[in-house]
Design a protein around this motif. Structure first.
Motif, PDB file in Angstrom:
ATOM      1  N   LEU A  40       0.847  -1.195   0.000  1.00 50.13           N
ATOM      2  CA  LEU A  40       0.000   0.000   0.000  1.00 50.13           C
ATOM      3  C   LEU A  40       0.877   1.239   0.000  1.00 50.13           C
ATOM      4  O   LEU A  40       1.679   1.463   0.902  1.00 50.13           O
ATOM      5  N   PHE A  41       0.724   2.045  -1.036  1.00 51.54           N
ATOM      6  CA  PHE A  41       1.519   3.263  -1.213  1.00 51.54           C
ATOM      7  C   PHE A  41       0.783   4.475  -0.654  1.00 51.54           C
ATOM      8  O   PHE A  41       1.383   5.371  -0.088  1.00 51.54           O
ATOM      9  N   TYR A  42      -0.550   4.522  -0.820  1.00 54.61           N
ATOM     10  CA  TYR A  42      -1.360   5.664  -0.392  1.00 54.61           C
ATOM     11  C   TYR A  42      -2.762   5.172  -0.060  1.00 54.61           C
ATOM     12  O   TYR A  42      -3.304   4.328  -0.762  1.00 54.61           O
ATOM     13  N   TYR A  43      -3.342   5.726   1.016  1.00 55.32           N
ATOM     14  CA  TYR A  43      -4.713   5.387   1.373  1.00 55.32           C
ATOM     15  C   TYR A  43      -5.384   6.649   1.890  1.00 55.32           C
ATOM     16  O   TYR A  43      -4.832   7.365   2.723  1.00 55.32           O
ATOM     17  N   GLU A  94      -7.101   4.417  -2.997  1.00 56.10           N
ATOM     18  CA  GLU A  94      -5.952   3.566  -2.674  1.00 56.10           C
ATOM     19  C   GLU A  94      -4.993   3.556  -3.852  1.00 56.10           C
ATOM     20  O   GLU A  94      -5.415   3.475  -5.001  1.00 56.10           O
ATOM     21  N   ILE A  95      -3.716   3.641  -3.534  1.00 62.63           N
ATOM     22  CA  ILE A  95      -2.676   3.428  -4.542  1.00 62.63           C
ATOM     23  C   ILE A  95      -1.797   2.304  -4.012  1.00 62.63           C
ATOM     24  O   ILE A  95      -1.267   2.393  -2.906  1.00 62.63           O
ATOM     25  N   THR A  96      -1.689   1.239  -4.793  1.00 62.07           N
ATOM     26  CA  THR A  96      -0.859   0.103  -4.401  1.00 62.07           C
ATOM     27  C   THR A  96       0.250  -0.094  -5.418  1.00 62.07           C
ATOM     28  O   THR A  96       0.105   0.247  -6.598  1.00 62.07           O
ATOM     29  N   LEU A 103       2.200   1.346 -10.310  1.00 61.53           N
ATOM     30  CA  LEU A 103       1.278   1.679  -9.232  1.00 61.53           C
ATOM     31  C   LEU A 103      -0.132   1.564  -9.775  1.00 61.53           C
ATOM     32  O   LEU A 103      -0.389   1.895 -10.937  1.00 61.53           O
ATOM     33  N   THR A 104      -1.059   1.096  -8.937  1.00 61.61           N
ATOM     34  CA  THR A 104      -2.459   0.966  -9.342  1.00 61.61           C
ATOM     35  C   THR A 104      -3.313   1.829  -8.431  1.00 61.61           C
ATOM     36  O   THR A 104      -3.212   1.734  -7.205  1.00 61.61           O
ATOM     37  N   LEU A 105      -4.135   2.667  -9.047  1.00 59.23           N
ATOM     38  CA  LEU A 105      -5.029   3.542  -8.302  1.00 59.23           C
ATOM     39  C   LEU A 105      -6.439   2.985  -8.353  1.00 59.23           C
ATOM     40  O   LEU A 105      -6.920   2.614  -9.426  1.00 59.23           O
ATOM     41  N   ILE A 106      -7.086   2.916  -7.187  1.00 58.73           N
ATOM     42  CA  ILE A 106      -8.482   2.481  -7.107  1.00 58.73           C
ATOM     43  C   ILE A 106      -9.244   3.544  -6.334  1.00 58.73           C
ATOM     44  O   ILE A 106      -8.837   3.944  -5.245  1.00 58.73           O
ATOM     45  N   ARG A 107     -10.355   4.001  -6.910  1.00 55.80           N
ATOM     46  CA  ARG A 107     -11.212   4.992  -6.251  1.00 55.80           C
ATOM     47  C   ARG A 107     -12.579   4.372  -6.062  1.00 55.80           C
ATOM     48  O   ARG A 107     -13.167   3.829  -6.986  1.00 55.80           O
ATOM     49  N   LYS A 108     -13.089   4.438  -4.851  1.00 54.60           N
ATOM     50  CA  LYS A 108     -14.437   3.951  -4.551  1.00 54.60           C
ATOM     51  C   LYS A 108     -15.238   5.137  -4.023  1.00 54.60           C
ATOM     52  O   LYS A 108     -14.969   5.626  -2.928  1.00 54.60           O
ATOM     53  N   SER A 109     -16.184   5.603  -4.823  1.00 54.41           N
ATOM     54  CA  SER A 109     -17.073   6.691  -4.393  1.00 54.41           C
ATOM     55  C   SER A 109     -18.314   6.664  -5.276  1.00 54.41           C
ATOM     56  O   SER A 109     -18.316   6.052  -6.339  1.00 54.41           O
ATOM     57  N   ARG A 110     -19.339   7.341  -4.840  1.00 55.56           N
ATOM     58  CA  ARG A 110     -20.602   7.300  -5.585  1.00 55.56           C
ATOM     59  C   ARG A 110     -20.502   7.934  -6.959  1.00 55.56           C
ATOM     60  O   ARG A 110     -21.128   7.478  -7.899  1.00 55.56           O
ATOM     61  N   LEU A 111     -19.736   9.011  -7.082  1.00 58.13           N
ATOM     62  CA  LEU A 111     -19.595   9.683  -8.377  1.00 58.13           C
ATOM     63  C   LEU A 111     -18.219   9.491  -9.002  1.00 58.13           C
ATOM     64  O   LEU A 111     -17.962   9.980 -10.083  1.00 58.13           O
TER      65      LEU A 111
END
Length: 158
Positions: A40-43, A94-96, A103-111
């Protein structure tokens, strides 16, 4: 910025906004999201409606400090943002590190946006230079401020 320790592991954390007074500690489920993950690079986790409010205030302060007209909250995009803010829920970013060069960026949000990104989007939509870039609000000349202050009626005292 500081260092947080849990379970023999140390984490670096930083924040831009002050913490609100809170008597309840964060839930253990929050720390479980990143505890033990070595890649995990960024949370980041946010209550998006709170961050939209913070971002709007930052844009207003930035304009005031730079002697520019503060952004209006009466524009269509700002009214839209005010109308949806209670529906936004939380956002997690999250950036892993998935390989030594990736690096892989994942965003979880409604919009799909964070609160700051939504505030920036609304500023961009109202920009006279849309869609090419965000034009900064016009500069307020000090002479105009002095002239307006001199022309303003004196307050009525009782």
């Amino acid at each position: 910025m500081g260092i947080y320790s849990q379970g023999g592991q140390e984490f670096v954390y930083a924040r831009l906004f002050p913490l609100l007074p809170n008597r309840t500690p964060p839930p253990p489920e929050l720390f479980a999201q990143f505890s033990g993950r070595t890649n995990l690079f960024y949370y980041d986790w946010e209550i998006t409606s709170n961050r939209v409010a913070n971002a709007r205030q930052l844009y207003q302060l930035g304009s005031i400090f730079n002697l520019r007209t503060p952004p209006s909250i009466e524009t269509p995009s700002q009214k839209w943002l005010g109308a949806i803010v209670s529906l936004l829920g939380d956002a997690v970013t999250e950036i892993t590190q998935t390989s030594p060069q990736e690096l892989t960026l994942i965003r979880k949000s409604r919009l799909g946006f964070s609160g700051f990104e939504l505030a920036t989007l609304s500023m961009w939509l109202e920009s006279p230079a849309f869609p090419h870039h965000i034009a900064r609000p016009p500069v307020v000349r000090v002479e105009d401020l002095k002239r307006n202050k001199a022309a303003a009626p004196a307050p009525v005292r009782k």
